[in-house]
Write a protein that holds these residues in place. Sequence first.
Motif: not given
Length: 195
Positions: A32-51
């Motif tokens: 799930y990708q919320p429209r508002s900013f969330s630190w959990i989503v930001a960290i998750r996206d960062f980990l995804f791109w690192c992988i």
Amino acid sequence: MSLTIQLQTMLSMITMGVWLGASLDTYGKLLYQPRSFSWIVAIRDFLFWCIQALLVFYVLYQSNLGELRFYVFAALLCGYAVYRSLLQTVYNYVLDRLIAFVLSIIRFIKKSVYYIIVKPIKWILNLALSFCMIVLTIVWKICLVLSSVVWKPLWWLFRPIARWIGGTKQWQKVMPFLTKIKEVGRSVWKKKDKR
């Protein structure tokens, strides 16, 4: 670097470009990708791109020992463009069907667990509770019968003694109180029987 290694690197990077497109679509559908900013989503996206970056570099290392050239990035973009133009529709359709199939299996397992394990346990607990209530009711009635059987002979036995001692007046004072307790007990018992 030989021509064979360059060709192998190009093909592997085109494949990784297709992989990046498919993994982006999968990531977007599964999480799930919320429209508002969330630190959990930001960290998750960062980990995804690192992988993803580690996977691309690993494939590049296997192809040409990790040498970065301009055509490596061009091949990645080319693979991503191939995925977007030719493969995205088919992949999304297959992915949607696969997700629906997995969800239906999960729902089937949940219903099976409920009807095979949870519902029988509830039924057994309700049966045990009903059985306990029946046993308590029988014991209570037996106690009432026994108390009346024991109480009356004792009353007839001690009544002359009480009169002889002169405790009848005191007993007459206590008797209404005991009668009231008996009436309250009977009314409570009748309410339980009605339930």
